[in-house]
Design a protein around this motif. Structure first.
Motif, PDB file in Angstrom:
ATOM      1  N   THR A  33      -1.802   5.542  -1.702  1.00 55.42           N
ATOM      2  CA  THR A  33      -2.756   5.094  -1.331  1.00 55.42           C
ATOM      3  C   THR A  33      -2.749   6.590  -0.602  1.00 55.42           C
ATOM      4  OG1 THR A  33      -1.923   4.293   0.645  1.00 55.42           O
ATOM      5  CG2 THR A  33      -2.703   2.593  -1.458  1.00 55.42           C
ATOM      6  N   ALA A  38     -12.297  -0.422   2.492  1.00 56.81           N
ATOM      7  CA  ALA A  38     -11.281   0.646   3.033  1.00 56.81           C
ATOM      8  C   ALA A  38     -12.054   2.020   2.407  1.00 56.81           C
ATOM      9  CB  ALA A  38     -10.080   0.146   2.435  1.00 56.81           C
ATOM     10  N   PHE A  60      -5.058   2.820   4.514  1.00 50.29           N
ATOM     11  CA  PHE A  60      -4.670   1.392   5.116  1.00 50.29           C
ATOM     12  C   PHE A  60      -3.778   1.474   6.485  1.00 50.29           C
ATOM     13  CE2 PHE A  60      -5.435   1.073   1.107  1.00 50.29           C
ATOM     14  CZ  PHE A  60      -7.031  -0.020   0.811  1.00 50.29           C
ATOM     15  N   ILE A  79      -1.348  -5.277   3.037  1.00 53.85           N
ATOM     16  CA  ILE A  79      -2.685  -5.823   3.687  1.00 53.85           C
ATOM     17  C   ILE A  79      -2.588  -6.974   2.440  1.00 53.85           C
ATOM     18  CG2 ILE A  79      -3.371  -3.833   3.425  1.00 53.85           C
ATOM     19  CD1 ILE A  79      -5.367  -3.746   0.950  1.00 53.85           C
ATOM     20  N   THR A 124       0.900  -0.947   0.157  1.00 52.19           N
ATOM     21  CA  THR A 124      -0.361  -0.229  -0.021  1.00 52.19           C
ATOM     22  C   THR A 124       0.906   1.528  -0.034  1.00 52.19           C
ATOM     23  OG1 THR A 124       0.383   0.447   2.749  1.00 52.19           O
ATOM     24  CG2 THR A 124      -1.620  -1.379   1.889  1.00 52.19           C
TER      25      THR A 124
END
Length: 216
Positions: free
Chosen positions: A188, A208, A193, A198, A178
């Motif tokens: 992101t 999310a 996150f 993840i 991420t």
């Protein structure tokens, strides 16, 4: 506003596999190149135009994909996965192989940008995933694969997305990164996150995005 998300990864890294937890009745997988899904897929039926049902559709034409995006919610679809999305551009280049000159590459870049802009301007709560292969540049940086330098000179594909995840495999474990490692274009929104890695599960990403408040 619909949300486009780029999922980067080498072949076999788990890009398509990440869709297996999604519900077929809520999802449309668009395949520029027809191929079997890499998971048990008895519930994932090809689109039947007569019955107007199904979850997998073969298409590599920009205008038709836009029409599917426009009609997705009326079909009960919340998520669209464009698998091997770079083949939309590659197939377009192959169809235009007899054309000479730089103009066609400008037009090809414009068509790809227009597709993503069509999504971001769309008045819906769709999430549209672009599953995209990677390529390594001469300086070691990893980027979204295009049909060549002429396209990349015109547009940096990753710059068109606010969310770029990367599929990776380590010690047999498939995951999404991420945050960038300094050599890729992963990005992101802040605090979307909690972890740099993840599980590679689009259902987690969907939740999310929803929790972040994009659709409020």
């Amino acid at each position: 506003m619909a949300i486009p998300i780029m999922i980067l990864g080498d072949s076999g890294s788990g890009k398509t596999r990440s869709a297996k937890s999604l519900k077929p009745e809520e999802t449309l997988i668009i395949q520029p190149i027809k191929k079997p899904l890499p998971f048990r897929s008895s519930e994932w039926k090809p689109w039947d135009k007569d019955a107007k049902s199904g979850s997998v559709f073969r298409c590599d034409k920009y205008q038709i994909i836009k029409k599917w995006i426009d009609g997705a919610e009326t079909m009960g679809k919340k998520y669209i996965v464009i698998d091997d999305a770079q083949y939309i551009m590659l197939n377009d280049e192959l169809r235009r192989s007899d054309e000479v000159g730089f103009k066609k590459f400008v037009e090809m870049a414009k068509d790809y940008v227009d597709l993503i802009t069509h999504i971001t301007n769309h008045d819906s709560n769709l999430i549209v995933y672009f599953m995209t292969h990677t390529e390594t540049q001469d300086d070691g940086h990893i980027s979204a694969k295009t049909t060549g330098k002429m396209i990349r000179e015109k547009v940096v594909l990753e710059g068109l997305f606010s969310i770029v995840l990367r599929c990776q495999v380590k010690d047999g474990r498939h995951f999404f990164s991420t945050k960038t490692n300094g050599f890729d274009c992963v990005k992101t929104p802040e605090e979307m996150f909690d972890s740099d890695q993840i599980e590679n599960d689009l259902a987690i990403v969907n939740q999310a995005v929803i929790n972040y408040g994009y659709f409020n």
